[in-house]
Design a protein around this motif. Structure first.
Motif, PDB file in Angstrom:
ATOM      1  N   GLN A  32      -1.762   0.456   3.536  1.00 31.68           N
ATOM      2  CA  GLN A  32      -3.107   0.992   3.678  1.00 31.68           C
ATOM      3  C   GLN A  32      -2.979   2.470   3.999  1.00 31.68           C
ATOM      4  OE1 GLN A  32      -5.650  -1.504   5.870  1.00 31.68           O
ATOM      5  NE2 GLN A  32      -7.452  -0.486   5.086  1.00 31.68           N
ATOM      6  N   LEU A  33      -3.492   3.305   3.103  1.00 27.74           N
ATOM      7  CA  LEU A  33      -3.379   4.758   3.254  1.00 27.74           C
ATOM      8  C   LEU A  33      -4.550   5.344   4.023  1.00 27.74           C
ATOM      9  CD1 LEU A  33      -2.157   5.682  -0.328  1.00 27.74           C
ATOM     10  CD2 LEU A  33      -0.778   5.249   1.711  1.00 27.74           C
ATOM     11  N   GLY A  34      -5.512   4.536   4.326  1.00 29.65           N
ATOM     12  CA  GLY A  34      -6.712   4.963   5.037  1.00 29.65           C
ATOM     13  C   GLY A  34      -7.749   3.874   4.870  1.00 29.65           C
ATOM     14  N   PRO A  35      -8.915   4.087   5.426  1.00 32.27           N
ATOM     15  CA  PRO A  35      -9.955   3.070   5.258  1.00 32.27           C
ATOM     16  C   PRO A  35     -10.227   2.831   3.764  1.00 32.27           C
ATOM     17  CG  PRO A  35     -10.692   4.837   6.706  1.00 32.27           C
ATOM     18  CD  PRO A  35      -9.375   5.246   6.143  1.00 32.27           C
ATOM     19  N   ASP A  36     -10.147   1.603   3.373  1.00 30.15           N
ATOM     20  CA  ASP A  36     -10.438   1.220   1.983  1.00 30.15           C
ATOM     21  C   ASP A  36      -9.526   1.880   0.951  1.00 30.15           C
ATOM     22  OD1 ASP A  36     -12.504  -0.391   2.898  1.00 30.15           O
ATOM     23  OD2 ASP A  36     -13.988   1.195   2.706  1.00 30.15           O
ATOM     24  N   LYS A  37      -8.290   2.158   1.326  1.00 29.07           N
ATOM     25  CA  LYS A  37      -7.354   2.773   0.387  1.00 29.07           C
ATOM     26  C   LYS A  37      -6.043   1.979   0.398  1.00 29.07           C
ATOM     27  CE  LYS A  37      -9.186   7.407   0.495  1.00 29.07           C
ATOM     28  NZ  LYS A  37      -8.899   8.802   0.574  1.00 29.07           N
ATOM     29  N   LEU A  38      -5.912   1.064  -0.572  1.00 29.64           N
ATOM     30  CA  LEU A  38      -4.759   0.179  -0.649  1.00 29.64           C
ATOM     31  C   LEU A  38      -3.876   0.514  -1.844  1.00 29.64           C
ATOM     32  CD1 LEU A  38      -6.766  -3.076  -0.067  1.00 29.64           C
ATOM     33  CD2 LEU A  38      -5.139  -2.083   1.554  1.00 29.64           C
ATOM     34  N   VAL A  39      -2.565   0.445  -1.631  1.00 25.65           N
ATOM     35  CA  VAL A  39      -1.601   0.600  -2.712  1.00 25.65           C
ATOM     36  C   VAL A  39      -0.489  -0.433  -2.526  1.00 25.65           C
ATOM     37  CG1 VAL A  39      -1.993   3.051  -3.162  1.00 25.65           C
ATOM     38  CG2 VAL A  39      -0.276   2.369  -1.498  1.00 25.65           C
ATOM     39  N   VAL A  40       0.098  -0.826  -3.644  1.00 24.48           N
ATOM     40  CA  VAL A  40       1.243  -1.729  -3.618  1.00 24.48           C
ATOM     41  C   VAL A  40       2.484  -0.896  -3.304  1.00 24.48           C
ATOM     42  CG1 VAL A  40       2.669  -3.266  -5.029  1.00 24.48           C
ATOM     43  CG2 VAL A  40       0.198  -3.318  -5.256  1.00 24.48           C
ATOM     44  N   THR A  41       3.354  -1.416  -2.445  1.00 24.17           N
ATOM     45  CA  THR A  41       4.615  -0.741  -2.139  1.00 24.17           C
ATOM     46  C   THR A  41       5.648  -1.088  -3.207  1.00 24.17           C
ATOM     47  OG1 THR A  41       5.555  -2.537  -0.825  1.00 24.17           O
ATOM     48  CG2 THR A  41       4.112  -0.964   0.338  1.00 24.17           C
ATOM     49  N   SER A  42       6.835  -0.572  -3.070  1.00 25.52           N
ATOM     50  CA  SER A  42       7.895  -0.884  -4.035  1.00 25.52           C
ATOM     51  C   SER A  42       8.568  -2.235  -3.745  1.00 25.52           C
ATOM     52  CB  SER A  42       8.951   0.224  -4.025  1.00 25.52           C
ATOM     53  OG  SER A  42       9.528   0.332  -2.739  1.00 25.52           O
ATOM     54  N   LEU A  43       8.293  -2.839  -2.597  1.00 26.88           N
ATOM     55  CA  LEU A  43       8.951  -4.101  -2.237  1.00 26.88           C
ATOM     56  C   LEU A  43       8.687  -5.248  -3.203  1.00 26.88           C
ATOM     57  CD1 LEU A  43       8.711  -4.186   1.676  1.00 26.88           C
ATOM     58  CD2 LEU A  43      10.699  -3.696   0.233  1.00 26.88           C
ATOM     59  N   PRO A  44       7.437  -5.481  -3.631  1.00 30.31           N
ATOM     60  CA  PRO A  44       7.229  -6.601  -4.560  1.00 30.31           C
ATOM     61  C   PRO A  44       8.008  -6.451  -5.865  1.00 30.31           C
ATOM     62  CG  PRO A  44       5.135  -5.892  -3.660  1.00 30.31           C
ATOM     63  CD  PRO A  44       6.162  -4.884  -3.228  1.00 30.31           C
TER      64      PRO A  44
ATOM     65  N   THR B 279      -3.850  -7.794  -8.711  1.00 29.08           N
ATOM     66  CA  THR B 279      -5.046  -7.010  -9.036  1.00 29.08           C
ATOM     67  C   THR B 279      -4.941  -5.598  -8.458  1.00 29.08           C
ATOM     68  OG1 THR B 279      -6.374  -9.032  -9.101  1.00 29.08           O
ATOM     69  CG2 THR B 279      -7.570  -6.948  -8.883  1.00 29.08           C
ATOM     70  N   ILE B 280      -4.467  -5.504  -7.236  1.00 29.25           N
ATOM     71  CA  ILE B 280      -4.310  -4.181  -6.618  1.00 29.25           C
ATOM     72  C   ILE B 280      -3.267  -3.364  -7.377  1.00 29.25           C
ATOM     73  CG2 ILE B 280      -3.557  -2.938  -4.547  1.00 29.25           C
ATOM     74  CD1 ILE B 280      -4.838  -5.283  -2.920  1.00 29.25           C
ATOM     75  N   GLY B 281      -2.141  -3.984  -7.685  1.00 26.83           N
ATOM     76  CA  GLY B 281      -1.085  -3.282  -8.419  1.00 26.83           C
ATOM     77  C   GLY B 281      -1.545  -2.790  -9.783  1.00 26.83           C
ATOM     78  N   GLN B 282      -2.263  -3.637 -10.506  1.00 28.37           N
ATOM     79  CA  GLN B 282      -2.769  -3.237 -11.812  1.00 28.37           C
ATOM     80  C   GLN B 282      -3.766  -2.082 -11.681  1.00 28.37           C
ATOM     81  OE1 GLN B 282      -2.039  -4.182 -15.049  1.00 28.37           O
ATOM     82  NE2 GLN B 282      -0.280  -5.131 -14.066  1.00 28.37           N
ATOM     83  N   TYR B 283      -4.638  -2.182 -10.705  1.00 26.38           N
ATOM     84  CA  TYR B 283      -5.618  -1.115 -10.497  1.00 26.38           C
ATOM     85  C   TYR B 283      -4.922   0.196 -10.126  1.00 26.38           C
ATOM     86  CZ  TYR B 283      -9.701   1.473  -9.094  1.00 26.38           C
ATOM     87  OH  TYR B 283     -10.670   2.443  -8.999  1.00 26.38           O
ATOM     88  N   ASN B 284      -3.920   0.107  -9.243  1.00 27.65           N
ATOM     89  CA  ASN B 284      -3.228   1.313  -8.796  1.00 27.65           C
ATOM     90  C   ASN B 284      -2.652   2.116  -9.957  1.00 27.65           C
ATOM     91  OD1 ASN B 284      -1.661  -0.069  -5.757  1.00 27.65           O
ATOM     92  ND2 ASN B 284      -3.728   0.676  -6.077  1.00 27.65           N
TER      93      ASN B 284
END
Length: 157
Positions: free
Chosen positions: A113-125, A45-50
């Motif tokens: 986590q890039l900051g409070p409430d700021k999530l992104v998927v890394t390239s690892l997955p 879900t996070i990856g799709q949103y990103n």
């Protein structure tokens, strides 16, 4: 072109074929995430949103193709961050469960986590699941071909 009426007419068979694909896929995801299907949902879900907006506005229209843009890292600047609350609301997973899964995914290096409430998927997955994703595409293609053949064959009679 697939006739929607023909598909509706044979929806039990179509549902069986797609259900077989989906069930096998869920089992594979379950195993790939060591039984933690909730973590898979949170990460996906996070990856799709990103990157969904970037894909729709740039990636799918690119002459180079989305893969090449990602390989060059061009998608990173266009990513949209999200937070536990939005993931909880969109999936129905309780917020505390989402937060727990996020912490575990950050620890694995799959989320940042890039900051409070700021999530992104890394390239690892993407690297970790590269073979899994290719196999999923092959299985999906096979299931889609089965559905097309089924509807075309049943539509002739």
């Amino acid at each position: 072109m697939l006739d929607r009426n023909k598909m509706r007419e044979h929806h039990f068979e179509v549902t069986f074929v797609l259900g077989r694909f989906m069930n096998e896929h869920f089992i594979r995801v379950y195993k790939a995430f060591d039984g933690d299907i909730t973590a898979a949902i949170v990460l996906g879900t996070i990856g799709q949103y990103n990157y969904q907006r970037y894909y729709a506005e740039v990636g799918e229209k690119s002459a180079d193709g989305f893969h090449q843009l990602v390989a060059k890292g061009e998608h990173i600047a266009h990513g949209r961050t999200c937070n536990a609350m939005s993931i909880s609301e969109s999936t129905g997973i309780p917020r505390e469960t989402v937060r727990r899964k996020i912490r575990a995914l950050i620890k694995k290096g799959w989320l940042k986590q890039l900051g409070p409430d700021k999530l992104v998927v890394t390239s690892l997955p993407a690297r970790h699941f590269a073979e899994f994703n290719l196999e999923t595409l092959e299985r999906f293609h096979s299931a889609a071909q089965d559905v097309l053949r089924l509807v075309q064959r049943r539509g002739r009679g």
